[in-house]
Scaffold this motif. Structure first.
Motif, short mmCIF file in Angstrom:
data_model
loop_
_atom_site.label_atom_id
_atom_site.label_comp_id
_atom_site.label_asym_id
_atom_site.label_seq_id
_atom_site.Cartn_x
_atom_site.Cartn_y
_atom_site.Cartn_z
N VAL A 94 0.85 -1.19 0.00
CA VAL A 94 0.00 0.00 0.00
C VAL A 94 0.89 1.24 0.00
O VAL A 94 1.93 1.27 0.65
N SER A 95 0.45 2.23 -0.74
CA SER A 95 1.19 3.49 -0.78
C SER A 95 0.92 4.26 0.51
O SER A 95 -0.01 3.93 1.27
N GLU A 126 -0.36 7.16 0.71
CA GLU A 126 -1.69 7.75 0.54
C GLU A 126 -2.79 6.73 0.86
O GLU A 126 -3.75 7.03 1.56
N GLU A 127 -2.63 5.52 0.35
CA GLU A 127 -3.61 4.46 0.62
C GLU A 127 -3.63 4.11 2.10
O GLU A 127 -4.71 3.92 2.69
N TRP A 128 -2.45 4.02 2.70
CA TRP A 128 -2.39 3.66 4.11
C TRP A 128 -3.10 4.69 4.98
O TRP A 128 -3.79 4.35 5.93
N LEU A 157 -11.03 1.90 -0.43
CA LEU A 157 -10.08 2.01 -1.54
C LEU A 157 -10.80 2.13 -2.88
O LEU A 157 -10.37 2.90 -3.75
N GLU A 209 -12.14 5.70 -3.27
CA GLU A 209 -11.05 6.63 -3.60
C GLU A 209 -10.61 6.46 -5.05
O GLU A 209 -10.37 7.44 -5.76
N HIS A 210 -10.52 5.22 -5.50
CA HIS A 210 -10.15 4.96 -6.89
C HIS A 210 -11.17 5.55 -7.85
O HIS A 210 -10.81 6.16 -8.86
#
Length: 100
Positions: free
Chosen positions: A6-7, A9-11, A83, A86-87
């Protein structure tokens, strides 16, 4: 380290889902939640067997136990929903920019 990690940002978007689930009775965690989540995403992406998890990750049993606990608690569904939302937002913004 891996494409499945996970990036940052994702985290930031999902880490709060993993914080409330801790049954260690106040003892310090040996492995970070993010490392365990990255291991689970690696397993999911590669299809490797639990016992063949690379040594860079926590022991497979630790990862499996966390996965099972989070699965029973409905955490994965919430994480994937977050997620996906957000995507979709990012995809919609890119599509709007392309139309201009």
């Amino acid at each position: 380290m891996y494409d499945s990690d996970v990036s940052d940002e994702e985290w930031k978007l999902i880490k709060h889902f993993f914080d409330p689930v801790d049954n260690r009775g106040g003892a310090g965690a040996k492995h970070t939640k993010r490392t365990i989540v990255n291991a689970i995403f690696y397993l999911n992406k590669t299809g490797v067997q639990w016992r063949l998890l690379p040594k860079e990750f926590p022991p497979w049993k630790t990862v499996y136990d966390h996965y099972s606990q989070w699965n029973r608690g409905g955490v994965w569904e919430k994480v994937m929903d977050q997620l996906n939302r957000e995507h979709r937002k990012k995809t919609a913004k890119k599509q709007r920019r392309a139309m201009v």
